[in-house]
Design a protein around this motif. Structure first.
Motif, PDB file in Angstrom:
ATOM      1  N   ALA A 228       0.805  -1.222   0.000  1.00 43.63           N
ATOM      2  CA  ALA A 228       0.000   0.000   0.000  1.00 43.63           C
ATOM      3  C   ALA A 228       0.834   1.266   0.000  1.00 43.63           C
ATOM      4  O   ALA A 228       0.290   2.377   0.027  1.00 43.63           O
ATOM      5  CB  ALA A 228      -0.944   0.007   1.202  1.00 43.63           C
ATOM      6  N   MET A 229       2.162   1.139  -0.035  1.00 41.00           N
ATOM      7  CA  MET A 229       3.031   2.309  -0.073  1.00 41.00           C
ATOM      8  C   MET A 229       3.842   2.366  -1.363  1.00 41.00           C
ATOM      9  O   MET A 229       4.697   3.224  -1.532  1.00 41.00           O
ATOM     10  CB  MET A 229       3.958   2.312   1.149  1.00 41.00           C
ATOM     11  CG  MET A 229       3.194   2.398   2.464  1.00 41.00           C
ATOM     12  SD  MET A 229       4.251   2.310   3.923  1.00 41.00           S
ATOM     13  CE  MET A 229       4.996   3.937   3.909  1.00 41.00           C
TER      14      MET A 229
ATOM     15  N   ASP B 299       5.732   1.691   8.525  1.00 37.84           N
ATOM     16  CA  ASP B 299       5.913   3.025   7.946  1.00 37.84           C
ATOM     17  C   ASP B 299       7.181   3.086   7.091  1.00 37.84           C
ATOM     18  O   ASP B 299       7.645   4.164   6.714  1.00 37.84           O
ATOM     19  CB  ASP B 299       5.945   4.105   9.022  1.00 37.84           C
ATOM     20  CG  ASP B 299       7.041   3.877  10.062  1.00 37.84           C
ATOM     21  OD1 ASP B 299       7.821   2.899   9.908  1.00 37.84           O
ATOM     22  OD2 ASP B 299       7.111   4.652  11.030  1.00 37.84           O
ATOM     23  N   VAL B 300       7.730   1.926   6.765  1.00 40.55           N
ATOM     24  CA  VAL B 300       8.938   1.857   5.947  1.00 40.55           C
ATOM     25  C   VAL B 300       8.540   1.547   4.506  1.00 40.55           C
ATOM     26  O   VAL B 300       7.866   0.549   4.242  1.00 40.55           O
ATOM     27  CB  VAL B 300       9.908   0.784   6.469  1.00 40.55           C
ATOM     28  CG1 VAL B 300      11.158   0.720   5.593  1.00 40.55           C
ATOM     29  CG2 VAL B 300      10.269   1.051   7.921  1.00 40.55           C
ATOM     30  N   ALA B 301       8.965   2.400   3.585  1.00 35.09           N
ATOM     31  CA  ALA B 301       8.651   2.213   2.171  1.00 35.09           C
ATOM     32  C   ALA B 301       9.938   2.171   1.357  1.00 35.09           C
ATOM     33  O   ALA B 301      10.923   2.837   1.692  1.00 35.09           O
ATOM     34  CB  ALA B 301       7.760   3.341   1.662  1.00 35.09           C
ATOM     35  N   VAL B 302       9.930   1.399   0.287  1.00 37.84           N
ATOM     36  CA  VAL B 302      11.059   1.363  -0.644  1.00 37.84           C
ATOM     37  C   VAL B 302      10.928   2.539  -1.600  1.00 37.84           C
ATOM     38  O   VAL B 302       9.885   2.726  -2.226  1.00 37.84           O
ATOM     39  CB  VAL B 302      11.079   0.041  -1.430  1.00 37.84           C
ATOM     40  CG1 VAL B 302      12.149   0.080  -2.521  1.00 37.84           C
ATOM     41  CG2 VAL B 302      11.311  -1.136  -0.493  1.00 37.84           C
ATOM     42  N   SER B 303      11.981   3.319  -1.717  1.00 38.17           N
ATOM     43  CA  SER B 303      11.967   4.481  -2.605  1.00 38.17           C
ATOM     44  C   SER B 303      12.115   4.053  -4.062  1.00 38.17           C
ATOM     45  O   SER B 303      12.760   3.047  -4.366  1.00 38.17           O
ATOM     46  CB  SER B 303      13.099   5.438  -2.224  1.00 38.17           C
ATOM     47  OG  SER B 303      13.276   6.419  -3.216  1.00 38.17           O
ATOM     48  N   GLY B 304      11.525   4.857  -4.932  1.00 34.98           N
ATOM     49  CA  GLY B 304      11.658   4.593  -6.359  1.00 34.98           C
ATOM     50  C   GLY B 304      13.083   4.740  -6.857  1.00 34.98           C
ATOM     51  O   GLY B 304      13.436   4.199  -7.910  1.00 34.98           O
TER      52      GLY B 304
ATOM     53  N   ARG C   3      14.592  -4.843   4.015  1.00 34.40           N
ATOM     54  CA  ARG C   3      14.404  -6.255   4.338  1.00 34.40           C
ATOM     55  C   ARG C   3      13.744  -6.407   5.703  1.00 34.40           C
ATOM     56  O   ARG C   3      14.178  -5.827   6.687  1.00 34.40           O
ATOM     57  CB  ARG C   3      15.758  -6.966   4.310  1.00 34.40           C
ATOM     58  CG  ARG C   3      15.686  -8.462   4.546  1.00 34.40           C
ATOM     59  CD  ARG C   3      17.079  -9.060   4.534  1.00 34.40           C
ATOM     60  NE  ARG C   3      17.059 -10.462   4.925  1.00 34.40           N
ATOM     61  CZ  ARG C   3      18.143 -11.183   5.167  1.00 34.40           C
ATOM     62  NH1 ARG C   3      19.345 -10.624   5.055  1.00 34.40           N
ATOM     63  NH2 ARG C   3      18.044 -12.442   5.515  1.00 34.40           N
ATOM     64  N   LYS C   4      12.666  -7.167   5.728  1.00 36.58           N
ATOM     65  CA  LYS C   4      11.903  -7.503   6.930  1.00 36.58           C
ATOM     66  C   LYS C   4      11.105  -6.344   7.516  1.00 36.58           C
ATOM     67  O   LYS C   4      10.364  -6.541   8.481  1.00 36.58           O
ATOM     68  CB  LYS C   4      12.815  -8.088   8.021  1.00 36.58           C
ATOM     69  CG  LYS C   4      13.493  -9.381   7.601  1.00 36.58           C
ATOM     70  CD  LYS C   4      14.278  -9.983   8.751  1.00 36.58           C
ATOM     71  CE  LYS C   4      14.930 -11.309   8.319  1.00 36.58           C
ATOM     72  NZ  LYS C   4      15.675 -11.946   9.418  1.00 36.58           N
ATOM     73  N   THR C   5      11.224  -5.137   6.952  1.00 38.30           N
ATOM     74  CA  THR C   5      10.518  -3.992   7.546  1.00 38.30           C
ATOM     75  C   THR C   5       9.656  -3.216   6.559  1.00 38.30           C
ATOM     76  O   THR C   5       8.674  -2.589   6.968  1.00 38.30           O
ATOM     77  CB  THR C   5      11.523  -3.005   8.176  1.00 38.30           C
ATOM     78  OG1 THR C   5      12.437  -2.545   7.168  1.00 38.30           O
ATOM     79  CG2 THR C   5      12.308  -3.667   9.302  1.00 38.30           C
ATOM     80  N   SER C   6       9.986  -3.219   5.280  1.00 37.69           N
ATOM     81  CA  SER C   6       9.270  -2.382   4.316  1.00 37.69           C
ATOM     82  C   SER C   6       7.944  -3.019   3.905  1.00 37.69           C
ATOM     83  O   SER C   6       7.731  -4.232   4.033  1.00 37.69           O
ATOM     84  CB  SER C   6      10.135  -2.149   3.076  1.00 37.69           C
ATOM     85  OG  SER C   6      10.305  -3.358   2.354  1.00 37.69           O
TER      86      SER C   6
END
Length: 376
Positions: free
Chosen positions: A34-35, A89-94, A106-109
């Motif tokens: 969802a992020m 609240d961790v998202a992978v940036s583009g 890893r394990k949080t996003s």
């Protein structure tokens, strides 16, 4: 990536077709990042609501920032009743490189946790509009590949003059030997059999010409192997030139990722160019505007076929789990189509079908060695 599922409506399969066996549970469980994408929950949640209206037997895991998800979810009470929120609240940036995404996310996003739900059996498929490289890296690292598959592939359902074809690989990896191309052919054929209900799809290898002497050595070797194997699950028809993709000369077009990605971007660019040229010509004079009015229905039909919202949802094939990549800049309707792709792949058990075709006794990968000996 945007040219991936050009259906003019939601994906629909005949679940009563003879011989069909629904091996999935009564509910299809879909984990959504969802992020991911340009707009995150503002697109993902409404998109999920649209898809749910088409597939009532769906449950959602919505992975992301609860503070952003819940206000959107409150606007869709039916979706809220069919969804569970997993907070992060961790998202992978583009802009993250795959290696950076693995280290930081890893394990949080939200991307990792959506894939992790598939790994743990809590979801049947994960869908993300996030960074393509990061998604592929995380999925490959966490889910691993199917037995006999060295590298996964990005597949797309491509609009053609005859309907649709599956094209792969569209950029997951660069290069590949003959064995890799054969595996792509089998996986693509399995996807066509699931999506289009074709028992023996036709398969062609993308090449610079149709003559058998043309192309790199690995392409020519793959062609010889496919002919020697004579698999019951697919019909190899030979080499296909670039213009053959749009003509729909084969149900499956196979290429390594470098050429496939160039073909995809060239097709997308050409479609945008043609649309812009047509728009400019229509606006050039009152006579052309009048002509548009008379041909409005035809132009609308063309617009529907070229609508990028209906061309969304690339399947990551070859993994030990189902993952679908959505275009990052898509709107809610477009994201719903990516969810639809994931639903169909899970509901009709694509993963098991690919594994059976590749690794059963007498299957494709067990025939590779025999074929290599036959052509050597």
């Amino acid at each position: 990536m945007s040219m991936a599922n050009p259906f003019c409506g939601p994906l629909v399969q005949d679940r009563t077709r003879p011989g069909f066996r629904d091996s999935m549970p009564s509910k299809v469980r879909i984990a959504l990042d969802a992020m991911g994408g340009d707009d995150g929950a503002a697109v993902v949640i409404p998109g999920a609501a649209i898809s749910l209206a088409r597939h009532r037997d769906t449950e959602f895991l919505l992975v992301g920032d609860r503070a952003r998800i819940e206000p959107e979810l409150d606007r869709h009470p039916q979706l809220k009743a069919a969804a569970k929120v997993i907070h992060t609240d961790v998202a992978v940036s583009g802009s993250d490189k795959p290696s950076q995404a693995l280290r930081r996310g890893r394990k949080t996003s939200s991307m990792w946790l959506a894939i992790d739900a598939v790994k743990k059996g809590e979801a049947d498929v994960a869908v993300s509009a996030g960074n393509t490289g990061a998604l592929m890296a995380m999925a490959r690292f966490h889910l691993r590949t199917l037995p006999g598959i060295d590298r996964p592939a990005i597949s797309a359902i491509w609009p053609t003059m005859r309907g649709q074809s599956v094209v792969l690989d569209l950029g997951a990896t660069i290069g590949g030997d003959a064995r890799h191309l054969v595996a792509l052919a089998v996986m693509g054929a399995a996807m066509v059999s699931v999506v289009f209900d074709k028992k023996r799809p036709t398969v062609g290898l993308l090449n610079i010409g149709t003559e058998e002497i043309k192309g790199h050595e690995e392409i020519r070797e793959a062609a010889e192997m496919l002919r020697a194997m004579n698999l019951p699950e697919l019909e190899y028809i030979g080499f296909v030139e670039g213009d053959g993709i749009g003509k729909g000369v084969a149900d499956v077009i196979v290429t390594e990722g470098y050429s496939g990605n160039i073909a995809l971007k060239a097709a997308e660019g050409t479609a945008r160019q043609m649309a812009e040229l047509l728009r400019n010509e229509i606006q050039r004079s009152w006579l052309s505007k009048l002509g548009y009015l008379f041909a409005r229905n035809a132009f609308q039909a063309l617009r529907d076929k070229m609508d990028p919202n209906k061309s969304n949802g690339g399947v990551l094939l070859g993994l030990n789990g189902l993952v679908v990549k959505s275009h990052g800049g898509i709107n809610a309707e477009g994201f719903a189509y990516a969810i639809d792709v994931g639903y169909e792949m899970a509901h009709y058990d694509l993963l098991n079908k690919i594994n059976q075709m590749l690794n059963r006794e007498g299957g494709a990968l067990n025939s590779v060695q025999t074929a290599q000996e036959a052509v050597s």
